[in-house]
Each structure stands twice: as C-alpha cells, then as structure tokens.
Design a protein around this motif. Sequence first.
Motif, PDB file in Angstrom:
ATOM      1  N   CYS A 105       6.731   5.986  -2.497  1.00  0.00           N
ATOM      2  CA  CYS A 105       5.386   5.437  -2.337  1.00  0.00           C
ATOM      3  C   CYS A 105       4.949   5.528  -0.878  1.00  0.00           C
ATOM      4  O   CYS A 105       5.762   5.793   0.010  1.00  0.00           O
ATOM      5  CB  CYS A 105       5.343   3.979  -2.774  1.00  0.00           C
ATOM      6  SG  CYS A 105       5.640   3.713  -4.537  1.00  0.00           S
ATOM      7  N   SER A 106       3.677   5.316  -0.631  1.00  0.00           N
ATOM      8  CA  SER A 106       3.169   5.257   0.731  1.00  0.00           C
ATOM      9  C   SER A 106       3.590   3.931   1.351  1.00  0.00           C
ATOM     10  O   SER A 106       3.664   2.914   0.669  1.00  0.00           O
ATOM     11  CB  SER A 106       1.639   5.364   0.745  1.00  0.00           C
ATOM     12  OG  SER A 106       1.223   6.623   0.262  1.00  0.00           O
ATOM     13  N   LEU A 129      -1.983  10.458  -2.042  1.00  0.00           N
ATOM     14  CA  LEU A 129      -2.418   9.292  -2.803  1.00  0.00           C
ATOM     15  C   LEU A 129      -3.502   8.562  -2.047  1.00  0.00           C
ATOM     16  O   LEU A 129      -3.339   8.244  -0.866  1.00  0.00           O
ATOM     17  CB  LEU A 129      -1.229   8.356  -3.051  1.00  0.00           C
ATOM     18  CG  LEU A 129      -1.531   7.017  -3.732  1.00  0.00           C
ATOM     19  CD1 LEU A 129      -1.991   7.247  -5.154  1.00  0.00           C
ATOM     20  CD2 LEU A 129      -0.297   6.129  -3.713  1.00  0.00           C
ATOM     21  N   ASN A 130      -4.615   8.311  -2.698  1.00  0.00           N
ATOM     22  CA  ASN A 130      -5.690   7.545  -2.076  1.00  0.00           C
ATOM     23  C   ASN A 130      -5.355   6.070  -2.174  1.00  0.00           C
ATOM     24  O   ASN A 130      -5.468   5.455  -3.233  1.00  0.00           O
ATOM     25  CB  ASN A 130      -7.022   7.836  -2.781  1.00  0.00           C
ATOM     26  CG  ASN A 130      -8.162   7.030  -2.183  1.00  0.00           C
ATOM     27  OD1 ASN A 130      -8.041   6.448  -1.096  1.00  0.00           O
ATOM     28  ND2 ASN A 130      -9.283   6.999  -2.884  1.00  0.00           N
ATOM     29  N   ILE A 131      -4.900   5.500  -1.055  1.00  0.00           N
ATOM     30  CA  ILE A 131      -4.501   4.096  -1.057  1.00  0.00           C
ATOM     31  C   ILE A 131      -5.652   3.182  -0.652  1.00  0.00           C
ATOM     32  O   ILE A 131      -5.486   1.976  -0.537  1.00  0.00           O
ATOM     33  CB  ILE A 131      -3.297   3.864  -0.128  1.00  0.00           C
ATOM     34  CG1 ILE A 131      -3.647   4.260   1.314  1.00  0.00           C
ATOM     35  CG2 ILE A 131      -2.089   4.628  -0.622  1.00  0.00           C
ATOM     36  CD1 ILE A 131      -2.561   3.943   2.310  1.00  0.00           C
ATOM     37  N   GLY A 132      -6.804   3.760  -0.397  1.00  0.00           N
ATOM     38  CA  GLY A 132      -7.975   2.956  -0.068  1.00  0.00           C
ATOM     39  C   GLY A 132      -7.987   2.436   1.351  1.00  0.00           C
ATOM     40  O   GLY A 132      -8.694   1.487   1.661  1.00  0.00           O
ATOM     41  N   ALA A 133      -7.158   3.040   2.228  1.00  0.00           N
ATOM     42  CA  ALA A 133      -7.093   2.572   3.613  1.00  0.00           C
ATOM     43  C   ALA A 133      -6.591   3.692   4.508  1.00  0.00           C
ATOM     44  O   ALA A 133      -5.985   4.657   4.046  1.00  0.00           O
ATOM     45  CB  ALA A 133      -6.180   1.364   3.711  1.00  0.00           C
ATOM     46  N   GLN A 134      -6.843   3.558   5.793  1.00  0.00           N
ATOM     47  CA  GLN A 134      -6.362   4.510   6.785  1.00  0.00           C
ATOM     48  C   GLN A 134      -6.044   3.741   8.069  1.00  0.00           C
ATOM     49  O   GLN A 134      -6.257   2.528   8.152  1.00  0.00           O
ATOM     50  CB  GLN A 134      -7.417   5.577   7.047  1.00  0.00           C
ATOM     51  CG  GLN A 134      -8.754   5.023   7.516  1.00  0.00           C
ATOM     52  CD  GLN A 134      -9.822   6.099   7.600  1.00  0.00           C
ATOM     53  OE1 GLN A 134      -9.549   7.270   7.413  1.00  0.00           O
ATOM     54  NE2 GLN A 134     -11.045   5.701   7.876  1.00  0.00           N
ATOM     55  N   ILE A 195      -4.049   0.798  -7.964  1.00  0.00           N
ATOM     56  CA  ILE A 195      -3.219   0.840  -6.759  1.00  0.00           C
ATOM     57  C   ILE A 195      -2.856  -0.587  -6.343  1.00  0.00           C
ATOM     58  O   ILE A 195      -3.733  -1.408  -6.077  1.00  0.00           O
ATOM     59  CB  ILE A 195      -3.937   1.549  -5.591  1.00  0.00           C
ATOM     60  CG1 ILE A 195      -4.337   2.974  -5.992  1.00  0.00           C
ATOM     61  CG2 ILE A 195      -3.040   1.570  -4.359  1.00  0.00           C
ATOM     62  CD1 ILE A 195      -3.176   3.874  -6.337  1.00  0.00           C
ATOM     63  N   SER A 196      -1.561  -0.874  -6.297  1.00  0.00           N
ATOM     64  CA  SER A 196      -1.080  -2.212  -5.936  1.00  0.00           C
ATOM     65  C   SER A 196      -0.157  -2.129  -4.725  1.00  0.00           C
ATOM     66  O   SER A 196       0.171  -1.034  -4.246  1.00  0.00           O
ATOM     67  CB  SER A 196      -0.349  -2.845  -7.126  1.00  0.00           C
ATOM     68  OG  SER A 196      -1.246  -3.031  -8.212  1.00  0.00           O
ATOM     69  N   SER A 197       0.284  -3.296  -4.230  1.00  0.00           N
ATOM     70  CA  SER A 197       1.109  -3.293  -3.020  1.00  0.00           C
ATOM     71  C   SER A 197       2.076  -4.469  -2.998  1.00  0.00           C
ATOM     72  O   SER A 197       1.883  -5.473  -3.681  1.00  0.00           O
ATOM     73  CB  SER A 197       0.231  -3.340  -1.765  1.00  0.00           C
ATOM     74  OG  SER A 197      -0.489  -4.558  -1.697  1.00  0.00           O
ATOM     75  N   ALA A 214       4.081  -2.705   4.328  1.00  0.00           N
ATOM     76  CA  ALA A 214       3.546  -2.757   2.967  1.00  0.00           C
ATOM     77  C   ALA A 214       3.869  -1.456   2.240  1.00  0.00           C
ATOM     78  O   ALA A 214       3.704  -0.364   2.800  1.00  0.00           O
ATOM     79  CB  ALA A 214       2.039  -2.976   2.988  1.00  0.00           C
ATOM     80  N   VAL A 215       4.326  -1.574   1.012  1.00  0.00           N
ATOM     81  CA  VAL A 215       4.556  -0.419   0.144  1.00  0.00           C
ATOM     82  C   VAL A 215       3.401  -0.367  -0.840  1.00  0.00           C
ATOM     83  O   VAL A 215       3.110  -1.352  -1.518  1.00  0.00           O
ATOM     84  CB  VAL A 215       5.896  -0.542  -0.594  1.00  0.00           C
ATOM     85  CG1 VAL A 215       6.102   0.647  -1.535  1.00  0.00           C
ATOM     86  CG2 VAL A 215       7.044  -0.613   0.408  1.00  0.00           C
ATOM     87  N   VAL A 216       2.744   0.786  -0.890  1.00  0.00           N
ATOM     88  CA  VAL A 216       1.531   0.930  -1.702  1.00  0.00           C
ATOM     89  C   VAL A 216       1.690   2.098  -2.665  1.00  0.00           C
ATOM     90  O   VAL A 216       2.164   3.179  -2.280  1.00  0.00           O
ATOM     91  CB  VAL A 216       0.302   1.176  -0.805  1.00  0.00           C
ATOM     92  CG1 VAL A 216      -0.967   1.232  -1.644  1.00  0.00           C
ATOM     93  CG2 VAL A 216       0.197   0.103   0.266  1.00  0.00           C
ATOM     94  N   GLY A 217       1.303   1.890  -3.925  1.00  0.00           N
ATOM     95  CA  GLY A 217       1.409   2.968  -4.907  1.00  0.00           C
ATOM     96  C   GLY A 217       0.731   2.598  -6.201  1.00  0.00           C
ATOM     97  O   GLY A 217       0.073   1.552  -6.310  1.00  0.00           O
ATOM     98  N   PHE A 218       0.903   3.460  -7.198  1.00  0.00           N
ATOM     99  CA  PHE A 218       0.332   3.163  -8.502  1.00  0.00           C
ATOM    100  C   PHE A 218       0.976   1.887  -9.048  1.00  0.00           C
ATOM    101  O   PHE A 218       2.178   1.657  -8.881  1.00  0.00           O
ATOM    102  CB  PHE A 218       0.563   4.326  -9.467  1.00  0.00           C
ATOM    103  CG  PHE A 218      -0.201   5.571  -9.111  1.00  0.00           C
ATOM    104  CD1 PHE A 218      -1.588   5.589  -9.177  1.00  0.00           C
ATOM    105  CD2 PHE A 218       0.454   6.720  -8.700  1.00  0.00           C
ATOM    106  CE1 PHE A 218      -2.313   6.727  -8.853  1.00  0.00           C
ATOM    107  CE2 PHE A 218      -0.251   7.869  -8.369  1.00  0.00           C
ATOM    108  CZ  PHE A 218      -1.647   7.870  -8.439  1.00  0.00           C
ATOM    109  N   THR A 219       0.185   1.069  -9.693  1.00  0.00           N
ATOM    110  CA  THR A 219       0.624  -0.253 -10.135  1.00  0.00           C
ATOM    111  C   THR A 219       1.961  -0.252 -10.870  1.00  0.00           C
ATOM    112  O   THR A 219       2.812  -1.107 -10.582  1.00  0.00           O
ATOM    113  CB  THR A 219      -0.471  -0.911 -11.009  1.00  0.00           C
ATOM    114  OG1 THR A 219      -1.666  -1.078 -10.210  1.00  0.00           O
ATOM    115  CG2 THR A 219      -0.019  -2.266 -11.529  1.00  0.00           C
ATOM    116  N   PRO A 220       2.234   0.685 -11.803  1.00  0.00           N
ATOM    117  CA  PRO A 220       3.538   0.662 -12.491  1.00  0.00           C
ATOM    118  C   PRO A 220       4.725   0.902 -11.559  1.00  0.00           C
ATOM    119  O   PRO A 220       5.860   0.537 -11.903  1.00  0.00           O
ATOM    120  CB  PRO A 220       3.407   1.800 -13.512  1.00  0.00           C
ATOM    121  CG  PRO A 220       1.939   1.967 -13.716  1.00  0.00           C
ATOM    122  CD  PRO A 220       1.335   1.699 -12.371  1.00  0.00           C
TER     123      PRO A 220
END
Length: 250
Positions: A105-106, A129-134, A195-197, A214-220
């Motif tokens: 994950c990111s 992966l678009n994590i919604g942040a930069q 996308i969850s974290s 923070a670890v960010v990725g697809f919710t599952p």
Amino acid sequence: MIEIKKNGSTIQSLQIGIGIIDVIVNNGKPMKFAEIQEKTKMTKSNLYKYMNTLTQLDLLIRESSTGLYHLGPKLIQYGTTAIGKQDVVEQITPYLQTISQQTKCSVLFAVGTTNGPVIAKIWSPDQILNIGAQIGTLLPPNSSSGKIFNVFYNNHITENWRVAAEPSMTDEDKEFHKIKEEKIAFAKEPLITSISSVSLPILSYSEELVGIIAVVGFTPDIPSAIGDETSQYLLKMQQTISKTFGYTNP
C-alpha cells in the motif's frame, strides 16, 4: 577495516566501538552482522562482544525480525542535543519503503503544524493509486492521521485545531482514549470512496509527536481493528521507529 590510532593516551577498544558505529553511519542504511564483519574485518566472536555492548548501551539497536542494526536512541539524543534538530523525513524514508513493500500500500509521513497534520513524504508501491492527497496536503480531523494528531500533538495547538475544524472526537470520547492507549487509529474512506487508512504516532524520547505514519489503500486491504495481522506488524514498526528517536514504551 577500522583504523586504530595507537597512542599511549588513548583507549583502543573505544576507538573500535566508535569505528563500528562509523561503519553503519557511512553505509547510509541499516546493516546485518555479516556486512559489518566484512567491513570491519573483525572476528565473529570479538565483533559480537562489541555489538552486544553497543546494543546494551542503546548506541545501536537490532531489529529482531530482520537482524539489521540501526543507530540507537542514545546517539539520537546526543545528536539532537548537539545540533538542535534532525532531518526527520530523510531518517523516516527507509521505513516508509519497508512498510510499503510489506503492505503493498501507499505509505505517508505527516508532520504536525498549527493547522493540523501535513503530508511531508509519500512512498507508493509500483501500482499507481489515487489516495486523494499529495505532499503538502493538510489531512482532515476524520482521517486516521487527523485522529493521531488530535490525540498526541500539543494540547493547546490541538484545541485550536479542533475548534477550527469542528471534529467530532474530543478527549472525553472513548475513541480518543483507545487511540492513546493502543497508539493506532483507523479511518474508513475519509477522503475518497473505497480508500481507507490506518495511522501510527512516531514518538520521541520525551514522548512528543515526531510525526505520523499512515498506510493508505483500498478499503479491503486496510485493517480496521488492532487484532488484524497487519495492525500488529504496524505496531511493531511503530515501536522500532520510535525507538530510533529515543522513545521507550512505558
């Protein structure tokens, strides 16, 4: 090979110990015992005694899962006192890479500001992966990093941030105390759908918040409870990384 300057007024064993530390410093990243032995040209038995001593003195730390030797919390304290600051992002980056490789994950590193937690570094796996942040993004109170900031950052600053952002969690809430005790926070899809974290505080020897991982990725793919295997791995990493900043778990 460690260079020894023979002089009647110096202690050779101290030179050797500092030389071992220099080998790890000059290598630029943590090393295994065999690598250190190759660089120092010392016998295994002699090197073991030095490594054991340096580890007991917290001048070096050994990561049990990988066998890698890192600079220890005592050196961090000495260095912080000497220069008054650290390049935290540079120091944290190898750990971000390790966590990203393990979780696929990111991984973000956020630092605290008067306006809240701001992303200072992002490490992503091969997939995009678009994590919604930069880098430079201010993370909101309902994100897992926002929750960590809310719990562990300076109370006066956090209070102002709470008022401005109007977050739902206060120090009277059960989640607040749970995060403080467990040192891990979860957030389901705070910025983008699917996308969850999960976030962890990196603490210093004075128990101040150095930053947030923070670890960010697809919710599952993201854990939602402390009992999850990934959560347990992350908590071990939190302890390992915080220890490099001198933190000792009470």
